[in-house]
Structure formats: structure tokens, C-alpha cells
Design a protein around this motif. Structure first.
Motif, PDB file in Angstrom:
ATOM      1  N   VAL A 257      -7.687  32.097  73.276  1.00 52.47           N
ATOM      2  CA  VAL A 257      -8.184  30.906  73.206  1.00 52.47           C
ATOM      3  C   VAL A 257      -9.181  30.772  71.833  1.00 52.47           C
ATOM      4  O   VAL A 257      -9.346  32.113  71.312  1.00 52.47           O
ATOM      5  CB  VAL A 257     -10.097  31.647  74.070  1.00 52.47           C
ATOM      6  CG1 VAL A 257     -11.052  30.461  73.668  1.00 52.47           C
ATOM      7  CG2 VAL A 257      -9.148  31.118  75.635  1.00 52.47           C
ATOM      8  N   ALA A 258      -8.428  30.154  71.326  1.00 50.26           N
ATOM      9  CA  ALA A 258      -9.219  29.711  69.882  1.00 50.26           C
ATOM     10  C   ALA A 258     -10.173  29.918  68.895  1.00 50.26           C
ATOM     11  O   ALA A 258     -10.937  29.105  70.041  1.00 50.26           O
ATOM     12  CB  ALA A 258      -8.478  29.024  69.128  1.00 50.26           C
ATOM     13  N   GLY A 259     -10.313  30.930  68.203  1.00 48.76           N
ATOM     14  CA  GLY A 259     -11.587  31.092  67.916  1.00 48.76           C
ATOM     15  C   GLY A 259     -12.719  31.735  68.841  1.00 48.76           C
ATOM     16  O   GLY A 259     -13.717  31.377  68.082  1.00 48.76           O
ATOM     17  N   LEU A 260     -12.593  32.415  69.780  1.00 52.74           N
ATOM     18  CA  LEU A 260     -13.480  33.370  70.286  1.00 52.74           C
ATOM     19  C   LEU A 260     -14.228  33.987  69.139  1.00 52.74           C
ATOM     20  O   LEU A 260     -13.738  34.481  68.155  1.00 52.74           O
ATOM     21  CB  LEU A 260     -13.029  33.739  71.292  1.00 52.74           C
ATOM     22  CG  LEU A 260     -13.129  33.546  73.085  1.00 52.74           C
ATOM     23  CD1 LEU A 260     -11.827  34.538  73.819  1.00 52.74           C
ATOM     24  CD2 LEU A 260     -13.814  33.267  73.095  1.00 52.74           C
ATOM     25  N   PRO A 261     -15.425  34.541  69.423  1.00 55.33           N
ATOM     26  CA  PRO A 261     -16.514  33.846  70.609  1.00 55.33           C
ATOM     27  C   PRO A 261     -17.182  32.330  70.853  1.00 55.33           C
ATOM     28  O   PRO A 261     -17.826  32.452  71.326  1.00 55.33           O
ATOM     29  CB  PRO A 261     -17.603  34.888  70.948  1.00 55.33           C
ATOM     30  CG  PRO A 261     -17.503  35.223  69.112  1.00 55.33           C
ATOM     31  CD  PRO A 261     -16.131  34.562  68.622  1.00 55.33           C
ATOM     32  N   LEU A 263     -16.120  29.480  71.486  1.00 49.10           N
ATOM     33  CA  LEU A 263     -15.620  28.514  72.148  1.00 49.10           C
ATOM     34  C   LEU A 263     -15.151  26.929  71.615  1.00 49.10           C
ATOM     35  O   LEU A 263     -14.505  25.973  72.938  1.00 49.10           O
ATOM     36  CB  LEU A 263     -16.735  28.091  73.606  1.00 49.10           C
ATOM     37  CG  LEU A 263     -17.136  29.134  73.739  1.00 49.10           C
ATOM     38  CD1 LEU A 263     -18.424  28.755  75.134  1.00 49.10           C
ATOM     39  CD2 LEU A 263     -15.818  30.137  75.132  1.00 49.10           C
ATOM     40  N   GLU A 264     -14.902  27.174  70.866  1.00 49.76           N
ATOM     41  CA  GLU A 264     -14.635  25.283  69.960  1.00 49.76           C
ATOM     42  C   GLU A 264     -12.681  25.560  69.781  1.00 49.76           C
ATOM     43  O   GLU A 264     -12.805  24.330  70.264  1.00 49.76           O
ATOM     44  CB  GLU A 264     -14.162  26.182  68.697  1.00 49.76           C
ATOM     45  CG  GLU A 264     -15.403  25.917  68.023  1.00 49.76           C
ATOM     46  CD  GLU A 264     -16.478  24.477  68.163  1.00 49.76           C
ATOM     47  OE1 GLU A 264     -15.926  23.648  68.562  1.00 49.76           O
ATOM     48  OE2 GLU A 264     -17.507  24.608  69.076  1.00 49.76           O
ATOM     49  N   GLY A 265     -11.956  26.727  71.026  1.00 49.44           N
ATOM     50  CA  GLY A 265     -10.836  26.640  71.473  1.00 49.44           C
ATOM     51  C   GLY A 265     -10.715  25.844  72.988  1.00 49.44           C
ATOM     52  O   GLY A 265      -9.731  25.624  73.224  1.00 49.44           O
ATOM     53  N   LEU A 266     -11.790  25.099  72.880  1.00 50.92           N
ATOM     54  CA  LEU A 266     -11.835  24.713  74.892  1.00 50.92           C
ATOM     55  C   LEU A 266     -12.698  23.958  74.606  1.00 50.92           C
ATOM     56  O   LEU A 266     -13.824  23.235  75.701  1.00 50.92           O
ATOM     57  CB  LEU A 266     -12.922  25.889  75.678  1.00 50.92           C
ATOM     58  CG  LEU A 266     -12.053  27.167  75.652  1.00 50.92           C
ATOM     59  CD1 LEU A 266     -13.036  28.316  76.962  1.00 50.92           C
ATOM     60  CD2 LEU A 266     -10.826  27.327  76.411  1.00 50.92           C
ATOM     61  N   PRO A 267     -12.483  22.827  73.833  1.00 54.52           N
ATOM     62  CA  PRO A 267     -13.149  21.370  73.678  1.00 54.52           C
ATOM     63  C   PRO A 267     -12.221  20.665  75.544  1.00 54.52           C
ATOM     64  O   PRO A 267     -11.021  20.877  75.320  1.00 54.52           O
ATOM     65  CB  PRO A 267     -12.149  20.565  73.132  1.00 54.52           C
ATOM     66  CG  PRO A 267     -11.001  21.068  71.872  1.00 54.52           C
ATOM     67  CD  PRO A 267     -11.358  22.686  72.608  1.00 54.52           C
TER      68      PRO A 267
END
Length: 940
Positions: A257-261, A263-267
């Protein structure tokens, strides 16, 4: 509007199993069992579409289990050892499901070495720690341990919500004790050991009493009884069990998951229409392809719409909710209307009404739905009515809402008078969901509807009889749409209000939605029926049967209340006498309805043999045990007789008279078409199918079904119909010859099995042959036959072997049918009705065996059901054409019952059997026999 963000996590592994089991056996090439399975893919599309519509989210992910082992397998090699392997047809759909979910705009996660639950737990706690609201969509109760003030679990399949209060209410402990709870209870599915014989109630009780599992372990010596003993035995295993059930919330997901923590990787992305179309084409989803082609919104406008929605917090509209307007829901089926374009109108002026009446007059097909005062169709009155003539558009006409400050409504009598010409015009095609009910309701207002062309309930029944046929289920399954439930509007149980007291605005949305969804479901289902000649025949058979059954229900049957009262008195006297006789045998009074007291008297006091035990280890006293013991002991026989007579009295002689309609003085049973997978009808209120006729007392109940003065009762039924169908389907020459020559088929079978001539067959041999004939139709084994005949299993096996040697065509039919069922997943009646067998390839032996027996019997039961429906339709048509006064008043199993004026008795005696025998041409003649008498019993 709040600025708080929301993360939506979908338990993809839970979803795909649900999709697989909820959908029929769809194939990329319809009807070709060797082409790729697609049911789970289609179900997944529906479910993900519906979820996206229902839940607003800023971030989202659909999480699946990755293949291979996880840390739990290293901790405990037996972890999940009891689980059946994934079905091949589901395994083949996993990769396409991952692909289509991504194409629909969902981020997909499948992390090696980490279970989906742990990925969900880590993401949920990460987001909650940042003040983000988390919604987990799953049916898995194990995830309840994650719930807190920021994390909620929803189960969209059954409307269940597990927040802190919901978890506490459901399990008896708050979420922070769910790990301890799961440790104690264990998990049979995952093979996680718990405390032996400690279930949910005991686990919750202990945790509330001691405060935690650790405290319980410290004070384990205090816990009394067998449960305490089991707890102490399990102490060494509990630490491992706790590790196994604990969902990890600290997994390293940064590489996935990119960008954790942050959450920008979950758009949440836009559906990829260009890629979805070839995907749908590849798997034969023609209606989905059409839905994409029908969309007129260019991709750049969709992207712009998403940006606008996100800029204002993601709310699509005040009444629909969701990240997108429905025009962007590209996973929806062709019939699913864009919710942002829904045009639901509440008609309260004559100008509106006249405009809609003109639309109805001009429409090729119109969906209609009534809202009423009762589920009893014979007394229900109209509260309002809705219509839909195109997807996404509907109107509701409120008529008799009567709550305080209810808006003015058009007068019901005038509205119905203006609708009546359209409703009664057979050229104006109409559509409904369970049209028979609406026909009755409108008939209660003096309107005889003509022109019903389609019924979505019956379309579903013809396509997939083994699945639910309610509108909500159909919309969810075939459209990916969900809606308002009746309970949402009216409440439940004692607090439920009548529909007439529902706010008109809410009632309009509900009723319009019903009509709109009915039209949508029709657009999804009808093409599947239309292109298959056999399915078209069966569907028309069901539609015509609905019309005939409406007439039968409307006619009703006259009940002789004094006769029933006299029978009730006699039964009551006999029941009391049986109680006294049972007390004398037992040597004491006891409750004849109490299994515990019966068990104490049988096995402790009288020392009767224990036939079998309950799961808890106590001697069983169920019906099967009583019947076995009754062969040798008087007390079980008395109890069985007492139960039978009590049921007869309570169900029939006491209640039949009360069920008579005050307006007609008749009993109007309700015939349900879409229940039995074989096509047989069921009846309720009262259930005419289950009146016991093997006892004199049961048969006498039929004496109360009478004809009015100047008329008689006629009963016509098919003779040995299922055996004739067996002869036709199997083509066995010996069976065919027996029926063609008019020989007693049971005597002929006895002669074949026992190696004698028909005239030498004894009555006992004929009885054996009759049991064999009917038993083998139902797939009876040698064990079952032995039990029925009271002989040794070896002897029964010998009889079956001789039977098949004399009737090789029957054996060949059985073997071929089982093989065909395994290949196709269904069998067919002579007329093409499909009878699905979901367990026919089950790895579970008993389930598979049951499906194999059903495969043999279902074509005969189903064909018999088709024949009686054909007869019912044919006879009703002739009665109408010849303007006969004879009325069809009941259909029970293979029997039609009539109320016949004395002047038409001879016509009925001759013509009804002739009509019934002529509805189909089989390899053997159909034979219908008729009896006539003053009541139903005497007509037999």
C-alpha cells in the motif's frame, strides 16, 4: 456535513464465497458445462456494485487471501485442516474476480504470507488511529474483535451492523473481549481448539463474571461442574488458541500500500469502461455489455464528476448516498437504472394522474404494484398503487393513507374507476411480482385484471427454482441493487404499523422502487427465458397456472363447521382417554409432550432399549425412536397416537372453521407456486396437502369439505402417475408393456421379482412389489427397503437386484440420470423444467447421495407437477369456453377437486378424466379416475 474521511474495507474472500454459493451455475457459454464457470464473477460484480452505491467512502480496498501458508500454519500445522478444498469452479474464477474488481475502480490487495483478516485489521487500526472512520464489509463474525468507536462492520447481505453495541448485543460481550470469547469457544471451521462443550453462552457468562480470559485462567479452580473440568483440561491449549484467533493489526504492508500510513495509496477510482467491455464479452455477460453501451456519459465527465463529489465530501445526493452518481456505476446490470436520474413521482392531482394514465395506455409493458392493508389477499384493501413503464421512472398514487396531517389524496373509488378500463383490457400488457396476489387485491375492489404478460417471481422460479424469489433477493442477485424493506417503513412485531400510516413521501419511494425494480428484473431475466424454447414452455405453463390458481383460490371450498365441531369433540375425548391409558402404563402422570419426562419413564423407570442418542449423549425420544419402540411396546404407541390426534385437532378440526372467510363462508387456501423445486404446489392457511389420510380420523376431516345444496363434490386424480412417468422416461419394455396392456403394475412387478405368473402372486408379494416400485422411484437403498418391509437387508438387496434384472431400462435410466446430473448440475422433466441439484458433486458423501436420489426422483415428481398443471389449465379453459357452472375448488398433489351442480354431474364424470388423460402424449396412456359424493371424503 462532516469533513471526516472514511475508509471502506471489503472482505473479498468472504464476498467471493458468498457470490459462488448465491449464484446459479452460470457459464461463459450458456448451457455448456465445459465452458468457464462465471457465477461467482457475476455475483461479485453485483455485490461490489451494490456496496459502492450504498456506502460513501474516500478510501477503499478489497482484500483477498493469498495462496500459500501464513504464520498460523507455522504455529499450528492442523490450522484449517478440516476445511474442504476450494471447489474447482470457484478456484478458476479467482483471478478474473481480482481483475474485474480492479477494473471497477477498487484497489485490490492480496498480500503473500498474510491472511486477509490481518490485512484488514492492520489497515483498520491504522486508519482509526488517524481519526478516519472505518467500515468493514464482511459476513465474518471473527472480525468483530476489531470493532471500536471508529471501526464498524456491516454485512450488506442481511443488513446486520456490528458496532460496539451490535457486537455486545449479538455475542454477549463487548468487542474488547471478543478475542477471549473466541479463544474459549474455538473455531470448528478453522480447526482452532477451544474448551470442550463450552459454547457462546457459557463463554460470555464466564467473561462477564471474571472480567477477562486471564482472570478466568487464574481462578479456573473455582469454576464448578463439567464445564469447569473441561476448562482446566484446556488450560495448556488456550495460549495457542488465543494466538490463532487474534487478528494482527501490525503487519508490514508498506510494500503493498503506497504511502502508508497516510492511505493515499487506496483512492477509489473510476470504473475502467474501455477494459470492462471486453472483460464482460469474454465471460458472456451480454446484459453488462449492453449496460456499458447504453451509458451516454463520456469518461472525462465521469472523472470530473468524481472530482466534484470528492471536493464536496463524496455525497452523491441526500437520498441515494455513495461516491458516484449512479450513472457511473458501470458494474450494474442493463436493467439497473441510474439512481441520479431516478424520476419517482407522487401523484396527488388529477393532472398528474391523467398524464400517467396516458403513459400507461401508450406503454408496451407496464409494471404495477399494490400497497395494501393485509397479506391475506382475500381481505386486503388498497392503500396505494405504483407504476413503472421505463427503467428509473415510476409513480405512486396514494389513496387511503390515514395518519394525522396526511396530505390530501385522490379519491380511491374514482381513481380505480378510471384505471379499470386499462386494467381489464387484455391488450394492455402488464407485469408484476407475484401477480396472483395483486389480482386478488384488485378483485376485492371489483376489478378483474386482464393482460398480465409477465411475473418476475415466476421468471426467477423457472430459471433457478432452488433460489429465493422475493423482489429484494432478485434485485440484489441480478441487478446489484438494494432498496427499502417493508420493516424499514413499518417496523417489526408488535410495534409494526399498518402501511396506511406510513408517511406518503416514504411510501412513494418504497412503492416506486418496487415497480421500478420489478421492471428492471424483468429486463434482466426475460431474455434468458425467451431464447430457450423449453424454458419458454415452462414459463407459460406457470403463467397459465397462476391464472387457474387465482380462480381456484377465489372459488374457495365450503366447510361444514358443525361436522368439524363434532369431530373435535370426539378427538378431544379420545386424547384425554389416551392420556389416562399412558399414565396407567407408566404408573404415574407425566407430560406427554416433554421429551425429558418421556425419557425418564422409558429408560429409567421402564427400562426400554435405547435406540439412539441425542448429540448431548442423552437417549433420544424423537419420532423415529417412538415409531421403532411402538413396534414392541404399548406406551410409545399411545404417545404417537396422542401426538397424531392432537395435531389433527389443533391444526384442522379446531381451526378450519375459523379460517372461513366471513364474506364467503368458504375456506380460501393460498397456493404457492414458487416454493417446491420440483414444480409441485404447496398450500397454506390451511395446508390442504398435509391432511393425514392414512388414519380413519384423518380421512374423516375431508367429510367437512362439502358442496352447497344442489351440488356435489367431484375428485379426479391420476392413477399411478409417477410409475407411468418412470415407464415413459426409462423406456423399459416390461414396464411399458404392463401399462399398455392395462395390467396391475404391482402384480406384474411381483411376478417378475418373485419369478411367478401374475395370477400366482400373493397379496403379500404384491405389497412387497408396491414398496419396491415406489421406493426405487425415490432412490431407496436396500437398507431403506429392508426397513420398510421389515426384512433383512440382504433379502432386500436381492429383491432390488432381481428388480433391475427384470427392468434393465429402469437401472439404465438411474445410472444415466445421475451421470447427466453430475455433468450439468440439473435434471429435467419431460417438458423441460430444470431441477437444479447444488449438492450433486459435493465432496460430502451423504449430501451427494441425497442429491443423487433426488436426481432420480425429481424428473418424475416434476413431470407429475407439470401434468397436473396442464390439466388444471385445460379443464379451466373448457369450463370457461362451455360456460359451465362447475367450479374447480382445490388442487392437492395429483388431484383436482370440483364443486359440481347436479345437472352437470354426468358431463364431469365423462369429460374431466378424458381432458386430464389427453393433456400430453406419453409412451404409456395417462389414466385419470373420478369419484363423486356429497363431500370430499365420499368423492374418493
Amino acid at each position: 456535513m462532516t469533513d471526516k474521511k472514511t475508509l471502506l474495507l471489503v472482505d473479498g474472500s468472504s464476498y467471493l464465497y458468498r457470490a459462488f454459493h448465491a449464484m446459479p451455475d452460470l457459464r461463459a457459454v450458456p448451457g455448456d458445462p465445459k465452458s468457464p464457470a462465471t457465477g461467482a464473477i457475476r455475483g461479485m460484480i453485483n455485490m461490489m456494485t451494490a456496496l459502492r452505491r450504498e456506502v460513501r467512502a474516500d478510501y477503499a480496498a478489497c482484500i483477498f487471501d493469498a495462496p500459500g501458508k501464513t504464520f498460523r500454519d507455522d504455529l499450528y500445522p492442523e490450522y484449517k485442516a478440516n476445511r474442504s478444498p476450494m471447489p474447482d469452479d470457484l478456484r478458476s474464477q479467482i483471478d478474473p474476480i481480482h481483475e474485474v474488481v480492479k477494473l471497477m475502480g477498487w484497489p485490490v490487495l492480496c498480500v503473500p504470507d498474510i491472511e486477509a483478516d490481518d490485512v484488514i485489521g492492520t489497515l483498520a487500526k491504522t486508519a482509526a488511529g488517524q481519526g478516519i472512520e472505518v467500515i468493514v464489509s464482511s459476513g465474518d463474525k471473527d472480525l468483530s474483535q476489531l470493532v471500536d468507536e471508529h471501526i464498524t462492520i456491516i454485512d450488506t447481505m442481511n443488513g446486520k451492523k456490528r458496532d460496539v453495541a451490535g457486537v455486545t448485543s449479538e455475542f454477549g460481550v463487548p468487542p474488547n473481549l471478543m478475542i477471549d470469547y473466541q479463544t474459549l469457544v474455538g473455531d470448528a471451521v478453522d480447526n482452532v481448539p477451544g474448551v470442550e462443550k463450552v459454547g457462546p453462552k457459557t463463554a460470555a457468562k464466564w467473561l462477564l463474571e471474571y472480567g477477562s480470559l486471564d482472570a478466568l485462567i487464574e481462578r479456573a479452580a473455582e469454576v464448578k461442574g463439567q464445564a469447569g473440568e473441561n476448562l482446566r483440561k484446556a488450560l495448556g491449549k488456550l495460549p495457542l488458541s488465543r494466538q490463532l484467533v487474534t487478528i494482527r493489526t501490525d503487519c508490514d504492508l508498506a510494500t503493498h500500500v503506497a504511502g502508508l500510513p497516510s492511505l493515499e495509496g487506496l483512492p477509489v477510482g473510476a470504473p475502467q469502461t474501455a477494459e470492462l467491455k471486453p472483460f464482460y464479452e469474454r465471460f458472456g455477460f451480454k446484459s453488462l455489455v449492453k449496460s456499458l453501451e447504453a451509458l451516454e456519459v463520456p469518461p472525462e465527465l465521469i472523472e470530473e464528476n468524481i472530482k466534484k463529489q470528492m471536493a464536496r465530501g463524496g455525497a452523491a445526493s441526500t437520498d441515494q448516498g455513495g461516491l458516484f452518481d449512479e450513472s457511473t456505476e458501470l458494474g450494474a446490470l442493463e436493467a439497473a437504472a441510474p439512481a441520479s436520474n431516478l424520476q419517482y413521482e407522487t401523484v396527488t392531482t388529477w393532472e398528474q394522474f391523467d398524464a400517467w394514465l396516458a403513459k400507461l395506455e401508450a406503454a408496451e409493458l407496464a409494471a404495477i404494484d399494490t400497497e395494501t392493508t393485509s397479506l391475506d389477499e382475500m381481505v386486503a384493501r388498497i392503500v396505494g398503487v405504483s407504476f413503472s413503464i421505463e427503467p428509473g421512472a415510476a409513480a405512486y398514487v396514494p389513496l387511503t393513507h390515514n395518519y394525522p396531517d396526511a396530505p390530501a389524496q385522490l379519491p380511491i373509488d374514482e381513481v380505480l374507476a378510471r384505471l379499470k378500463p386499462w386494467l381489464e383490457n387484455p391488450a394492455k400488457k402488464k407485469l408484476g411480482q407475484h401477480i396472483k396476489y395483486d389480482r386478488h387485491v384488485l378483485a376485492n375492489h371489483g376489478i378483474e385484471v386482464q393482460g398480465y404478460a409477465h411475473d418476475t417471481m415466476l421468471q426467477s422460479y423457472v430459471l433457478e427454482a432452488h433460489r429465493p424469489h422475493g423482489l429484494a433477493s432478485l434485485a440484489e442477485r441480478h441487478l446489484g441493487r438494494s432498496g427499502i424493506s417493508y420493516e424499514d417503513l413499518c417496523g417489526k412485531g408488535a410495534h409494526q404499523i399498518p402501511f396506511s400510516q406510513v408517511d406518503i413521501a416514504k411510501a412513494a419511494e418504497y412503492s416506486c422502487e418496487d415497480s421500478d425494480q420489478t421492471l428492471d428484473v424483468h429486463l434482466a431475466l426475460w431474455p434468458q427465458i425467451e431464447r430457450d424454447e423449453k424454458l419458454r414452455f415452462i414459463y407459460q405453463l406457470e403463467m397459465d397456472s397462476s391464472e387457474a390458481l387465482y380462480r381456484v383460490e377465489r372459488n374457495g371450498v365450503l366447510i361444514d363447521a358443525p361436522t368439524l365441531a363434532a369431530q373435535s369433540h370426539e378427538l378431544g375425548t379420545r386424547i384425554m382417554a389416551l392420556e389416562q391409558e399412558a399414565y396407567e402404563i407408566a404408573g404415574q402422570p407425566f407430560n406427554l409432550g416433554s421429551p425429558k419426562q418421556i425419557g425418564e419413564i422409558f429408560f429409567t423407570k421402564l427400562g426400554l432399549p435405547v435406540v439412539k442418542k441425542t448429540p448431548s449423549g442423552a437417549p433420544s425420544t424423537d419420532e423415529e425412536v417412538l415409531e421403532k419402540l411402538a413396534e414392541d411396546y404399548p406406551l410409545p404407541a399411545k404417545i404417537l397416537e396422542h401426538r397424531g390426534l392432537s395435531k389433527l385437532k389443533g391444526t384442522y378440526t379446531d381451526k378450519l372453521g375459523q379460517l372461513a372467510n366471513p364474506r364467503t363462508g368458504r375456506v380460501h387456501t393460498h397456493y404457492a407456486q414458487a416454493v417446491a423445486v420440483t414444480g409441485r404446489l404447496s398450500s397454506n392457511d390451511p395446508n390442504l396437502q398435509n391432511i393425514p389420510i392414512r388414519t380413519p380420523e384423518g380421512r374423516r376431516v375431508r367429510e367437512a369439505f362439502i358442496a352447497p345444496a344442489g351440488s356435489v363434490i367431484a375428485s379426479a386424480d391420476y392413477s399411478q402417475i409417477e410409475l407411468r412417468i418412470m415407464a415413459h422416461i426409462s423406456g423399459d419394455e416390461s414396464l411399458l408393456r404392463a401399462f399398455r396392456d392395462g395390467i396391475d403394475v404391482h402384480r406384474a412387478t411381483a411376478a417378475e421379482v418373485f419369478g411367478s405368473t401374475p395370477d400366482q402372486v400373493s397379496s403379500e408379494q404384491r405389497r412387497y412389489a408396491k414398496v419396491i416400485n415406489f421406493g426405487l422411484i425415490y432412490g431407496m437403498s436396500s437398507f431403506g427397503l429392508a426397513r420398510n418391509l421389515g426384512i433383512e437387508t440382504k433379502a432386500a438387496a436381492s429383491y432390488i437386484e432381481r428388480y433391475f434384472a427384470r427392468y434393465p431400462g429402469v437401472k439404465a435410466y438411474m445410472d444415466e440420470t445421475k451421470a447427466l446430473a453430475k455433468e450439468k448440475g440439473y435434471v429435467e422433466t419431460v417438458f423441460g423444467r430444470r431441477l437444479y441439484l447444488p449438492e450433486i458433486n459435493s465432496p460430502n458423501g451423504p449430501r451427494r447421495g441425497g442429491a443423487e436420489r433426488a436426481a432420480i426422483n425429481a424428473p418424475m415428481q416434476g413431470t407429475a407437477a407439470d401434468l397436473i398443471k396442464l390439466s388444471m389449465i385445460k379443464v379451466q379453459n373448457v369450463l370457461d369456453e362451455e360456460k359451465r357452472a362447475t367450479r374447480m375448488i382445490m388442487q392437492v398433489h395429483d388431484e383436482l377437486v370440483f364443486e359440481v351442480p347436479e345437472a352437470e354431474v354426468e358431463w364431469v364424470r365423462t369429460e374431466i378424466p378424458r381432458l386430464m388423460a389427453g393433456v400430453a402424449e406419453l409412451k404409456v396412456p395417462l389414466l385419470a379416475e373420478i369419484g363423486i359424493g356429497p363431500n370430499w371424503d365420499k368423492a374418493h
